[in-house]
Design a protein around this motif. Structure first.
Motif, PDB file in Angstrom:
ATOM      1  N   ALA A  21      61.580  30.885 -81.659  1.00 31.67           N
ATOM      2  CA  ALA A  21      62.154  31.575 -82.813  1.00 31.67           C
ATOM      3  C   ALA A  21      63.358  30.803 -83.340  1.00 31.67           C
ATOM      4  O   ALA A  21      64.229  30.390 -82.569  1.00 31.67           O
ATOM      5  N   ASP A  37      55.216  33.721 -94.479  1.00 30.68           N
ATOM      6  CA  ASP A  37      55.810  34.696 -95.391  1.00 30.68           C
ATOM      7  C   ASP A  37      56.437  33.934 -96.560  1.00 30.68           C
ATOM      8  O   ASP A  37      57.490  33.325 -96.416  1.00 30.68           O
ATOM      9  N   LYS A  53      59.738  32.679 -87.205  1.00 28.23           N
ATOM     10  CA  LYS A  53      60.268  34.036 -87.069  1.00 28.23           C
ATOM     11  C   LYS A  53      60.246  34.512 -85.619  1.00 28.23           C
ATOM     12  O   LYS A  53      60.805  35.564 -85.309  1.00 28.23           O
ATOM     13  N   THR A  72      57.730  35.674 -84.098  1.00 20.26           N
ATOM     14  CA  THR A  72      56.617  36.604 -83.892  1.00 20.26           C
ATOM     15  C   THR A  72      55.367  35.810 -83.510  1.00 20.26           C
ATOM     16  O   THR A  72      55.291  34.603 -83.725  1.00 20.26           O
ATOM     17  N   THR A 110      54.218  34.550 -88.924  1.00 18.52           N
ATOM     18  CA  THR A 110      54.998  33.938 -87.845  1.00 18.52           C
ATOM     19  C   THR A 110      56.000  32.914 -88.373  1.00 18.52           C
ATOM     20  O   THR A 110      56.890  32.489 -87.644  1.00 18.52           O
ATOM     21  N   TRP A 111      55.834  32.506 -89.654  1.00 16.73           N
ATOM     22  CA  TRP A 111      56.744  31.550 -90.273  1.00 16.73           C
ATOM     23  C   TRP A 111      57.293  32.128 -91.566  1.00 16.73           C
ATOM     24  O   TRP A 111      56.636  32.911 -92.235  1.00 16.73           O
ATOM     25  N   GLU A 112      58.499  31.742 -91.905  1.00 15.69           N
ATOM     26  CA  GLU A 112      59.113  32.180 -93.154  1.00 15.69           C
ATOM     27  C   GLU A 112      59.423  30.967 -94.009  1.00 15.69           C
ATOM     28  O   GLU A 112      60.038  30.003 -93.549  1.00 15.69           O
TER      29      GLU A 112
END
Length: 314
Positions: free
Chosen positions: A86, A111, A136, A138, A143-145
């Protein structure tokens, strides 16, 4: 712990660098680190140039894509529990002339804040553009921003700015004509029954012809239509035409006119176009609408209509 700190101090001394620990913080070239890690100097991380598709590794940081063909770089798969990364960041720059795609791993998503609440499996980085992503932490879903996508001149990429393009070609739209330019005008919103070419986030309602801003910002809107009475009874000429871009159009009372193109023309077929840049609050709409007078009767038609646009800035 004492042995580790002694070793760090010795290592720093051997390299002419001050390494200092204070209240759980570590400082490099500073005796008073105010953050978990404070570096009083320059910072360097891995810079790598790639020319073909491949996987992004744990030791990658900044990746320049300079391929001679379109390529895809795949982000690492999320890890649950020990090893979860993370906060890990990756920077991508497309330094070549082909399209770079940055893809999440497997069923994971990125995202991209597209207004739908759903992520995307991949983003596009056109030539000259830069993308910055962060994990992220998660392990399923987004899982990615995506933090930023921009070009060298700071204009946002269309991939993240709700591009839309609508067209109605062979379907004619019948409209009520207005007697004279000075009387109360009958404004008709132009619709697109043949659907859209591009409509990210479903921001355009083809049945009403209205583009709805998904969030606050500056938008560019352009449109055109062909006024064409070739199929109207009696084939009347147009005596004048007006094409509008209207904010928050409502049947019967129009809306706020953003821009208009008035043409005092006498012809059966006439093309007109219009464009503007405007600030819209989330939920506000822009429609393309028309008004026209005819030499006889009370009807006119439009055909081959198109409207397109995108967000350019917050």
């Amino acid at each position: 712990m004492k042995k580790k700190m002694l070793f760090m101090a010795l290592l720093g001394g051997l390299n002419g660098i001050l390494v200092k620990a204070q209240v759980g913080n570590v400082g490099i070239s500073t005796a008073s680190p105010g953050s978990t890690l404070t570096v009083n100097g320059s910072f360097a991380a891995t810079y790598k140039t790639v020319t073909a598709s491949g996987a992004i590794g744990a030791n990658d940081y900044y990746i320049a894509y300079n391929g001679t063909a379109d390529g895809t770089l795949t982000l690492p798969a999320a890890i649950n529990g020990a090893g979860n990364f993370a906060g890990r960041t990756y920077h991508f720059k497309n330094t070549g002339g082909k399209i770079l795609t940055v893809s999440a791993n497997g069923s994971e998503l990125i995202d991209d804040q597209n207004g739908t609440g759903l992520g995307v499996p991949a983003i596009t980085v056109p030539p000259g553009y830069y993308a910055f992503l962060v994990s992220k932490g998660t392990t399923t879903g987004t899982t990615w921003e995506l933090v930023l996508v921009s070009s060298s001149n700071s204009i946002p990429s269309a991939e993240s700015t709700y591009p839309f393009s609508a067209v109605s070609t062979t379907t004619r739209q019948m409209c009520d004509a207005t007697a004279t330019p000075s009387s109360p005008w009958i404004m008709t919103a132009i619709t697109y029954p043949q659907g859209t070419v591009l409509n990210k986030g479903n921001v355009l309602n083809t049945s009403t012809g209205a583009f709805k801003a998904p969030n606050d910002g500056y938008y560019v809107i352009q449109g055109s239509t062909q006024f064409d009475n070739g199929s109207v009874a009696g084939n009347p000429n147009f005596t004048w035409t007006v094409l509008y871009l209207v904010k928050n159009y409502a049947p019967g009372n129009g809306g706020s006119i953003l821009v208009q193109s008035y043409q005092p023309t006498v012809t059966r077929v006439f093309g007109s176009s219009i464009s503007c840049m405007t600030y819209l609050s989330a939920g506000e709409t822009v429609s393309m609408a028309s008004v026209a007078g005819v030499s006889s009767g009370n009807k006119y038609e439009v055909v081959t209509s198109t409207m397109f646009g995108y967000k350019i800035a917050n």
